[in-house]
Design a protein around this motif. Structure first.
Motif: not given
Length: 112
Positions: A1-11, A24-34
């Motif tokens: 679901m979130l891939g083999q290498h998700p990013t995050g924390y549980q604190i 999730a790993e590989g999330r697309p980065v949105p364009q900042t001007d659109v």
């Protein structure tokens, strides 16, 4: 679901507050001007998990009473995770449960 290498924390804070944020790993980065489309915003929501609340230990589980979450259906519920430690590593495992991002499919999330 979130891939083999998700990013995050549980604190977990000693005062009893729990915060989980995982993307999730590989999330697309949105364009900042659109502006993002509704479909892009929906995809961003489907590729994350986030919740917070008061936590307590009950046997081999850490239980968080959810006060705010990316999935509104979790608010007011208890989310339990089995925990174990190995040295200085903490392992968390959710029970198999329907996952809102998987359209009714059952998932078990494991965090190490």
């Amino acid at each position: 679901m979130l891939g083999q290498h998700p990013t995050g924390y549980q604190i977990a804070i000693a005062g009893g507050r729990w915060l989980a944020l995982v993307t999730a790993e590989g999330r697309p980065v949105p364009q900042t001007d659109v502006p993002q489309t509704d479909a892009e915003r929906a995809q961003a929501l489907r590729t994350m998990i986030s919740y917070t609340g008061r936590w307590r230990v009950k046997g081999d589980r850490v239980v968080t009473h959810v006060e705010a979450a990316w999935n509104q259906a979790w608010v007011g519920t208890d989310q339990a995770r089995i925990f174990r430690s190995e040295g200085n590593l903490l392992h968390l495992e959710s029970p198999p449960q329907p996952h809102p991002n998987l359209l009714g499919q059952v998932a078990r999330i494991i965090v190490t």
